[in-house]
Scaffold this motif. Structure first.
Motif, PDB file in Angstrom:
ATOM      1  N   TRP A  62       0.790  -1.157   0.516  1.00 17.33           N
ATOM      2  CA  TRP A  62      -0.426  -0.400   0.344  1.00 17.33           C
ATOM      3  C   TRP A  62       0.647   1.023   0.347  1.00 17.33           C
ATOM      4  N   TYR A  63       1.713   1.963   0.416  1.00 17.73           N
ATOM      5  CA  TYR A  63       3.210   2.570   1.028  1.00 17.73           C
ATOM      6  C   TYR A  63       3.676   3.223  -0.152  1.00 17.73           C
ATOM      7  N   ALA A  64       4.313   1.725  -0.979  1.00 17.90           N
ATOM      8  CA  ALA A  64       5.108   1.270  -1.644  1.00 17.90           C
ATOM      9  C   ALA A  64       3.614   2.122  -3.754  1.00 17.90           C
ATOM     10  N   VAL A  65       2.323   1.908  -3.466  1.00 18.84           N
ATOM     11  CA  VAL A  65       1.652   2.616  -4.324  1.00 18.84           C
ATOM     12  C   VAL A  65       1.712   4.199  -4.246  1.00 18.84           C
ATOM     13  N   ARG A  66       1.638   4.564  -2.869  1.00 26.32           N
ATOM     14  CA  ARG A  66       1.672   5.792  -2.038  1.00 26.32           C
ATOM     15  C   ARG A  66       2.807   6.321  -2.611  1.00 26.32           C
ATOM     16  N   TYR A  67       3.782   5.980  -2.667  1.00 26.41           N
ATOM     17  CA  TYR A  67       5.711   6.093  -3.104  1.00 26.41           C
ATOM     18  C   TYR A  67       4.783   6.633  -4.202  1.00 26.41           C
ATOM     19  N   LEU A  68       4.852   5.905  -5.718  1.00 23.07           N
ATOM     20  CA  LEU A  68       3.973   5.989  -6.622  1.00 23.07           C
ATOM     21  C   LEU A  68       3.410   7.305  -7.001  1.00 23.07           C
ATOM     22  N   ARG A  69       2.572   7.271  -6.198  1.00 21.93           N
ATOM     23  CA  ARG A  69       1.110   8.303  -6.564  1.00 21.93           C
ATOM     24  C   ARG A  69       2.171   9.942  -5.721  1.00 21.93           C
ATOM     25  N   PHE A  70       2.786   9.651  -4.794  1.00 20.88           N
ATOM     26  CA  PHE A  70       2.608  11.294  -4.272  1.00 20.88           C
ATOM     27  C   PHE A  70       4.466  11.720  -4.227  1.00 20.88           C
ATOM     28  N   GLY A  71       4.741  10.661  -4.295  1.00 21.04           N
ATOM     29  CA  GLY A  71       6.704  10.594  -4.440  1.00 21.04           C
ATOM     30  C   GLY A  71       6.888  11.142  -3.107  1.00 21.04           C
ATOM     31  N   ASP A  72       6.363  10.953  -2.382  1.00 17.78           N
ATOM     32  CA  ASP A  72       6.861  11.596  -0.937  1.00 17.78           C
ATOM     33  C   ASP A  72       8.309  10.129  -0.284  1.00 17.78           C
ATOM     34  N   LEU A  73       8.927  10.722  -0.559  1.00 17.20           N
ATOM     35  CA  LEU A  73      10.229   9.338   0.337  1.00 17.20           C
ATOM     36  C   LEU A  73      10.055   9.126   1.220  1.00 17.20           C
ATOM     37  N   GLN A  74       9.372   9.135   2.395  1.00 12.31           N
ATOM     38  CA  GLN A  74       9.024   9.070   3.961  1.00 12.31           C
ATOM     39  C   GLN A  74       8.440   7.385   3.513  1.00 12.31           C
ATOM     40  N   ASP A  75       7.245   7.553   2.052  1.00 18.41           N
ATOM     41  CA  ASP A  75       6.643   6.239   2.145  1.00 18.41           C
ATOM     42  C   ASP A  75       7.159   5.553   2.019  1.00 18.41           C
ATOM     43  N   ASP A  76       8.245   5.514   0.974  1.00 14.54           N
ATOM     44  CA  ASP A  76       9.348   4.875   0.570  1.00 14.54           C
ATOM     45  C   ASP A  76      10.528   3.928   1.250  1.00 14.54           C
ATOM     46  N   ILE A  77      10.417   5.164   3.125  1.00 15.24           N
ATOM     47  CA  ILE A  77      11.503   4.296   3.513  1.00 15.24           C
ATOM     48  C   ILE A  77      10.628   3.555   4.680  1.00 15.24           C
ATOM     49  N   PHE A  78       9.088   4.333   4.999  1.00 16.68           N
ATOM     50  CA  PHE A  78       8.532   3.006   5.739  1.00 16.68           C
ATOM     51  C   PHE A  78       8.067   2.083   5.618  1.00 16.68           C
ATOM     52  N   ALA A  79       8.206   1.833   3.739  1.00 17.15           N
ATOM     53  CA  ALA A  79       7.718   0.584   2.468  1.00 17.15           C
ATOM     54  C   ALA A  79       8.882  -0.454   3.180  1.00 17.15           C
ATOM     55  N   ASP A  80       9.661  -0.159   3.063  1.00 17.54           N
ATOM     56  CA  ASP A  80      11.102  -0.505   3.314  1.00 17.54           C
ATOM     57  C   ASP A  80      10.873  -1.287   4.478  1.00 17.54           C
ATOM     58  N   SER A  81      11.015  -0.543   5.730  1.00 18.14           N
ATOM     59  CA  SER A  81      10.663  -1.122   7.331  1.00 18.14           C
ATOM     60  C   SER A  81       9.731  -2.221   7.052  1.00 18.14           C
ATOM     61  N   MET A  82       8.219  -2.200   6.758  1.00 20.98           N
ATOM     62  CA  MET A  82       7.346  -3.000   6.676  1.00 20.98           C
ATOM     63  C   MET A  82       7.617  -3.900   6.227  1.00 20.98           C
ATOM     64  N   VAL A  83       8.407  -4.419   5.382  1.00 26.66           N
ATOM     65  CA  VAL A  83       9.328  -5.023   4.832  1.00 26.66           C
ATOM     66  C   VAL A  83      10.397  -6.591   5.247  1.00 26.66           C
ATOM     67  N   ARG A  84      10.712  -5.326   5.744  1.00 30.07           N
ATOM     68  CA  ARG A  84      11.936  -6.205   6.458  1.00 30.07           C
ATOM     69  C   ARG A  84      12.142  -6.762   7.956  1.00 30.07           C
ATOM     70  N   VAL A  85      10.766  -6.342   8.241  1.00 31.48           N
ATOM     71  CA  VAL A  85      10.277  -6.511   9.406  1.00 31.48           C
ATOM     72  C   VAL A  85       9.630  -7.836   9.479  1.00 31.48           C
ATOM     73  N   GLY A  86       8.447  -7.769   7.879  1.00 31.80           N
ATOM     74  CA  GLY A  86       7.653  -8.681   7.450  1.00 31.80           C
ATOM     75  C   GLY A  86       8.595  -9.945   7.295  1.00 31.80           C
ATOM     76  N   ILE A  87       9.793 -10.239   6.517  1.00 29.25           N
ATOM     77  CA  ILE A  87      10.710 -10.877   6.386  1.00 29.25           C
ATOM     78  C   ILE A  87      11.253 -11.818   7.608  1.00 29.25           C
ATOM     79  N   LEU A  88      11.465 -10.898   8.967  1.00 31.72           N
ATOM     80  CA  LEU A  88      11.148 -11.346   9.527  1.00 31.72           C
ATOM     81  C   LEU A  88      10.514 -12.216  10.656  1.00 31.72           C
ATOM     82  N   ALA A  89       9.370 -11.561  10.532  1.00 31.22           N
ATOM     83  CA  ALA A  89       8.146 -12.549  10.994  1.00 31.22           C
ATOM     84  C   ALA A  89       7.872 -14.002   9.790  1.00 31.22           C
ATOM     85  N   GLY A  90       8.536 -13.506   8.997  1.00 28.42           N
ATOM     86  CA  GLY A  90       8.129 -14.972   8.228  1.00 28.42           C
ATOM     87  C   GLY A  90       9.432 -15.717   8.791  1.00 28.42           C
ATOM     88  N   ILE A  91      10.462 -15.676   8.839  1.00 29.69           N
ATOM     89  CA  ILE A  91      11.591 -16.484   8.992  1.00 29.69           C
ATOM     90  C   ILE A  91      11.296 -16.669  10.461  1.00 29.69           C
TER      91      ILE A  91
END
Lengths: 222, 370
Positions: B206-235
């Motif tokens: 969802w935040y990746a879509v937000r980044y592509l729409r609004f171009g706010d770099l904070q959204d991308d950093i947020f999405a990246d954090s979510m992916v990293r912790v998501g991978i942790l949960a998966g492990i």
């Protein structure tokens, strides 16, 4: 007009390919060498090969050829030339022309591949028309998925590694469905009993193409 | 501390405390864990030894109390063997305790005689004095002895008295199922990991879509954090799942399961996301490209772990490929009382961790720009 734009871009791709033929020759040679290695390591040693293994091996060969063929889509031409295309063509036209052109290449690779493969490895397929349908759907699926991934990988530095790492997991759902359909064709099951699998594959191809159309403009603009 | 802004931290703390404590300290329902012998040849009396886990009469301290047998305590009154198809039924009222009262001894006369009874698997039930049952399905195989063809049979033909062990009245204890046993508590850890992973990856998408729409770099950093912790949960989901599989399926990684393979492929896709991220150096280009990739792989990930296993013909996981869902095991809904809070609590905890990572990344970004 978008359609003429796509047509012009496809013609450009073909002309480029025609002028320096090494890429397409290299691809065919790659295909032939891989098939011959498979022949030497399976058929020539054991005299016979199990039909399921025959099928899986062929799709793996096609997969690697596809990654090689499509992977160079965006790295072949220089960045300056890409900027030139950016000035006159819509990004949608660029990606759709790449997908169509790569589909044609993959169709060629599949047909040459199945011909040469059947020649050296034998052909246990029971329902050849259905097998050809799975090859066509596979060509469209490989071309559309890998075109977008190639576009993404071309942005990174080590694009060959990136291409392999990103495309293999992405292609697996498609590959599993293709293996299922071509297994049916191998067993000689009729076309009418495989409509739902063909429909799922077709839907997957369409979804990937639509996704590419939506997402590619964001990759294309710098 | 602003309560309203940090509500999810309270949700994570309170729910997980409740789930961990309840999940570890609530007992399992009594149940039969095994018996010997498992194969009986007819024609004569056989001694059955039945091991009972969490026996209610031990818990209630029924011994040393004079009120035994008046129906208040749950002590065994009958041992019944029932077969599934053709109705065969053996029972005895003489149930004795052995040693520390955790094992029951029952003498049953198995004579098939002239009856048309066939060799079959029998489920074992222990009827308690308050009318409830402990059961173990298909536990004993009874076969006809060579000479057992004359005389009167001792089995009872009472098809109307079907034992319904599926009905359980509510009490605060976890279901006791064969194979699962105590490991059933892992439900509060293993399953919520995947729910949390899915939730975090969905937020990332969802935040990746937000980044592509609004171009706010904070959204991308947020999405990246979510992916990293998501991978942790998966492990962690993989680790809790592997230990559970070792206990119940006898293997750390059963190869035939489509869910495991789907998850392995899905995790590679997200690891490729991290690789792609590390190769791009320009923050805006990196944000754009990885957002596109993240949007592209999320639906495929869902298809791999949720849709493909459901379509596949065989799976070990409950609720996919012909196996029953986990709700079949949880007849009085005690598990649900802990499972749903566990899902919410774990998602909130991972969101909290991802949020911390996001704030650290923001500070780093600011230091770089300063």
């Amino acid at each position: 007009m978008a359609l003429t734009e796509i047509f012009v871009l496809i013609r450009k791709e073909m002309q480029l390919e025609w002028r320096n033929k090494y890429a397409i020759h290299g691809l065919v040679l790659y295909l032939a060498a891989t098939i011959f290695i498979c022949y030497l390591s399976f058929k020539a040693k054991q005299q016979s090969i199990h039909p399921i293994m025959w099928n899986t091996l062929f799709w793996i060969i096609l997969l690697f050829s596809a990654v090689n063929a499509v992977g160079k889509s965006f790295t072949q031409e220089s960045a300056n030339r890409n900027i030139f295309y950016y000035t006159f063509a819509k990004p949608e036209s660029v990606i759709f022309s790449k997908i169509i052109y790569n589909t044609l290449v993959m169709l060629g690779v599949s047909l040459i591949g199945i011909f040469f493969y059947s020649w050296v490895m034998g052909n246990p397929v029971g329902n050849m028309p259905l097998y050809l349908i799975s090859l066509i759907l596979g060509a469209i699926g490989f071309a559309s998925t890998l075109s977008l991934v190639a576009g993404i990988a071309a942005q990174g530095e080590n694009s060959a590694t990136l291409m392999a790492v990103m495309s293999f997991p992405l292609i697996i759902p498609l590959l599993l469905l293709l293996l299922k359909l071509s297994k049916s064709a191998l067993d000689g099951i009729s076309l009418s009993e495989n409509w739902d699998e063909i429909a799922i594959l077709g839907a997957l191809d369409i979804i990937v193409i639509v996704f590419s159309g939506i997402l590619f403009p964001y990759i294309w603009k710098h | 501390m602003n309560l309203r802004q940090h509500w999810y931290k309270w949700v994570a703390t309170i729910f997980l405390l409740y789930v961990v404590l309840g999940g570890l300290f609530l007992p399992l329902k009594p149940g039969i864990t095994g018996l010997s012998p498992v194969k009986i040849t007819s024609g004569g009396t056989q001694l059955l030894r039945i091991n009972v886990y969490n026996a209610p009469w031990l818990k209630e301290n029924a011994f040393g109390d004079e009120k035994i047998g008046n129906g208040k305590f749950q002590i065994p009154s009958k041992v019944i063997l029932v077969s599934k198809g053709t109705v065969g039924r053996w029972e005895t009222n003489e149930v004795k305790f052995s040693g520390d009262h955790g094992q029951l001894l029952a003498n049953i006369d198995f004579t098939m005689g002239e009856s048309k009874l066939e060799n079959a698997y029998y489920s074992v039930f222990v009827e308690l004095s308050n009318g409830k049952y402990l059961g173990l399905p298909d536990a004993v195989y009874v076969e006809r002895a060579v000479g057992d063809t004359v005389g009167k049979s001792t089995f009872l033909n009472k098809p109307s008295e079907h034992i319904n062990n599926d009905r359980e009245i509510f009490e605060m204890s976890f279901p006791n199922r064969t194979v699962l046993n105590e490991s059933v508590r892992n439900l509060f850890y293993h399953v919520p990991m995947w729910f949390a992973m899915l939730a975090l990856l969905a937020i990332a998408c969802w935040y990746a879509v937000r980044y592509l729409r609004f171009g706010d770099l904070q959204d991308d950093i947020f999405a990246d954090s979510m992916v990293r912790v998501g991978i942790l949960a998966g492990i962690l989901g993989c680790i809790t799942g592997a230990t559970w599989a070792r206990v119940t399926w006898q293997s750390w990684w059963p190869a035939a399961d489509p869910k495991l393979n789907g998850v392995a492929i899905g995790m590679t896709m997200y690891l490729a996301y991290l690789l792609l991220r590390s190769t791009l150096t320009d923050p805006y280009q990196r944000a754009r490209i990885t957002s596109v990739y993240s949007i592209f792989i999320f639906p495929i990930f869902i298809a791999l772990i949720a849709i493909m296993p459901k379509l596949s013909p065989n799976s070990l996981h409950p609720g996919s490929g012909g196996t029953v869902g986990f709700n079949k095991y949880d007849l009085d809904s005690t598990m649900r009382l802990f499972f749903y809070p566990a899902v919410i609590g774990w998602i909130a905890l991972y969101y909290w961790i991802a949020n911390l990572r996001y704030r650290i990344a923001l500070i780093k970004e600011k230091q770089l720009n300063a």
